[in-house]
Design an enzyme around this catalytic site. Structure first.
Site, PDB file in Angstrom:
ATOM      1  N   ASN A  16      14.436  31.568 -10.217  1.00  0.00           N
ATOM      2  CA  ASN A  16      15.206  30.566  -9.469  1.00  0.00           C
ATOM      3  C   ASN A  16      14.705  30.577  -8.026  1.00  0.00           C
ATOM      4  OD1 ASN A  16      17.084  28.966  -8.208  1.00  0.00           O
ATOM      5  ND2 ASN A  16      18.791  30.414  -8.427  1.00  0.00           N
ATOM      6  N   LYS A  18      15.444  28.553  -5.725  1.00  0.00           N
ATOM      7  CA  LYS A  18      16.429  27.967  -4.795  1.00  0.00           C
ATOM      8  C   LYS A  18      15.720  26.919  -3.910  1.00  0.00           C
ATOM      9  CE  LYS A  18      18.982  32.221  -5.247  1.00  0.00           C
ATOM     10  NZ  LYS A  18      20.014  33.108  -4.743  1.00  0.00           N
ATOM     11  N   HIS A  95      25.463  27.631 -10.646  1.00  0.00           N
ATOM     12  CA  HIS A  95      25.059  28.798  -9.863  1.00  0.00           C
ATOM     13  C   HIS A  95      26.132  29.087  -8.806  1.00  0.00           C
ATOM     14  CE1 HIS A  95      22.905  31.294  -7.001  1.00  0.00           C
ATOM     15  NE2 HIS A  95      22.134  31.648  -8.018  1.00  0.00           N
ATOM     16  N   GLU A  97      25.987  29.626  -5.792  1.00  0.00           N
ATOM     17  CA  GLU A  97      25.823  28.858  -4.534  1.00  0.00           C
ATOM     18  C   GLU A  97      26.310  27.419  -4.714  1.00  0.00           C
ATOM     19  OE1 GLU A  97      21.706  29.924  -4.178  1.00  0.00           O
ATOM     20  OE2 GLU A  97      22.339  31.984  -3.837  1.00  0.00           O
ATOM     21  N   GLU A 161      25.919  36.746 -13.304  1.00  0.00           N
ATOM     22  CA  GLU A 161      25.424  37.097 -11.982  1.00  0.00           C
ATOM     23  C   GLU A 161      26.616  37.475 -11.106  1.00  0.00           C
ATOM     24  OE1 GLU A 161      21.464  35.178 -10.978  1.00  0.00           O
ATOM     25  OE2 GLU A 161      22.913  33.574 -10.715  1.00  0.00           O
ATOM     26  N   GLY A 167      21.213  38.820  -4.005  1.00  0.00           N
ATOM     27  CA  GLY A 167      20.542  38.982  -2.717  1.00  0.00           C
ATOM     28  C   GLY A 167      20.984  40.187  -1.910  1.00  0.00           C
ATOM     29  N   SER A 201      19.716  40.597  -7.706  1.00  0.00           N
ATOM     30  CA  SER A 201      18.874  41.658  -7.142  1.00  0.00           C
ATOM     31  C   SER A 201      17.907  42.282  -8.156  1.00  0.00           C
ATOM     32  CB  SER A 201      19.740  42.736  -6.489  1.00  0.00           C
ATOM     33  OG  SER A 201      20.383  42.201  -5.343  1.00  0.00           O
ATOM     34  N   GLY A 222      16.001  35.662  -8.388  1.00  0.00           N
ATOM     35  CA  GLY A 222      15.974  34.778  -7.228  1.00  0.00           C
ATOM     36  C   GLY A 222      14.868  35.188  -6.274  1.00  0.00           C
ATOM     37  N   GLY A 223      15.250  35.928  -5.219  1.00  0.00           N
ATOM     38  CA  GLY A 223      14.326  36.284  -4.134  1.00  0.00           C
ATOM     39  C   GLY A 223      12.975  36.799  -4.598  1.00  0.00           C
TER      40      GLY A 223
HETATM   41  P1  PGA Z   1      18.553  37.359  -6.292  1.00  0.00           P
HETATM   42  O1  PGA Z   1      19.206  35.961  -6.705  1.00  0.00           O
HETATM   43  O2  PGA Z   1      17.613  37.762  -7.403  1.00  0.00           O
HETATM   44  O3  PGA Z   1      17.829  37.056  -5.007  1.00  0.00           O
HETATM   45  O4  PGA Z   1      19.659  38.336  -6.123  1.00  0.00           O
HETATM   46  C1  PGA Z   1      19.607  35.703  -8.018  1.00  0.00           C
HETATM   47  C2  PGA Z   1      20.236  34.339  -8.089  1.00  0.00           C
HETATM   48  O5  PGA Z   1      20.863  33.893  -7.114  1.00  0.00           O
HETATM   49  O6  PGA Z   1      20.127  33.659  -9.114  1.00  0.00           O
END
Ligand code: PGA
Length: 237
Positions: A16, A18, A95, A97, A161, A167, A201, A222-223
């Site tokens: 992802n 983002k 998600h 967010e 999640e 994050g 994470s 994500g990151g």
């Molecule tokens: P992250 O994000 O791997 O940076 O923690 C996961 C996500 O928001 O789907």
């Protein structure tokens, strides 16, 4: 009815991105990933404006969101039909967010799920409790999942999640995930054709601990998915 995909033979690794990246970054990642063989089903979810870069992609493409209508006066939205035009196979829905910043509730996520399925997209539905809701995770998941009972879920991937893990570098221990996943599997036992991924994470140092866990059918990253060489180290054979 069977609670999961009939046979989970291949685990999924979902990226992802983002609202990150540039056209050059996307093209470079596409080229690098096209040279990688993976034992996993790799699903890259770039921003919608870069989907066209992935048209000859050797892995799967997903979008990060879609609206619940096929077309119409919905300024700024993108429809599942349009995502199909870009060869998307998957779409991330709900998600955290989207829920916290864009005020999406469970009803709209459910409508988007129905619309995605109707248009032949496989939904990746994100669920999970916030830090403040940690003690009431069962109630949170029950509410988030109540729409998905007694249904053929058409290969929906539920990505658990925990919001406190996104994050932050904090991840639940395997036993905690297994408790949550067995609760979800039990809760959705009247439905079929879904599987359960973990997100929050995940990086090159801890991905194996999730991917080797029999209860977990994949990860959503994500990151770390933006650090393309680190991401490749997770997926490559
Ligand atoms: P992250 O994000 O791997 O940076 O923690 C996961 C996500 O928001 O789907």
């Amino acid at each position: 009815m069977k609670p999961y995909f009939t046979e989970i033979t291949v685990k999924v690794v979902i990226a992802n991105w983002k609202m990150n990246g540039t056209l050059d970054f996307a093209a470079n990642c596409c080229e690098k990933l096209n040279n990688i063989k993976s034992k996993y089903k790799v699903i890259i979810c770039p921003p919608a404006s870069f989907l066209h870069v992935f048209q000859d992609f050797h892995h799967s493409i997903g979008a990060q969101n879609c609206y619940c209508e096929d077309c119409g006066a919905f300024t700024g939205e993108i429809s599942p039909v349009m995502l199909k035009n870009f060869n998307c196979e998957y779409v991330i829905l709900g998600h955290s967010e989207r829920r916290s910043i864009f005020c999406e509730n469970d009803d709209i996520v459910a409508k988007k799920h129905a619309s995605a399925v109707r248009n032949g997209l496989k939904p990746i539905v994100c669920i999970g409790e916030t830090f403040a809701e940690k003690d009431s995770w069962k109630a949170v998941l029950t509410k988030q999942l109540s729409y998905y009972l007694n249904k053929d879920l058409h290969e929906t991937i539920f990505a658990y999640e925990p919001v406190w893990s996104i994050g932050t570098g904090q991840v639940p221990i395997a036993a905690e995930i297994e408790t949550v996943f067995s609760f979800i599997a039990q809760f959705l036992s009247s439905s079929e054709n879904f599987c359960l991924a973990y997100g929050g994470s995940v990086n090159a140092s801890n991905a194996d601990q999730f991917l080797e866990n029999k209860a977990i059918h994949g990860v959503l990253i994500g990151g770390c998915s933006l650090k393309i060489d680190e991401f490749i180290s997770i997926i490559k054979d």
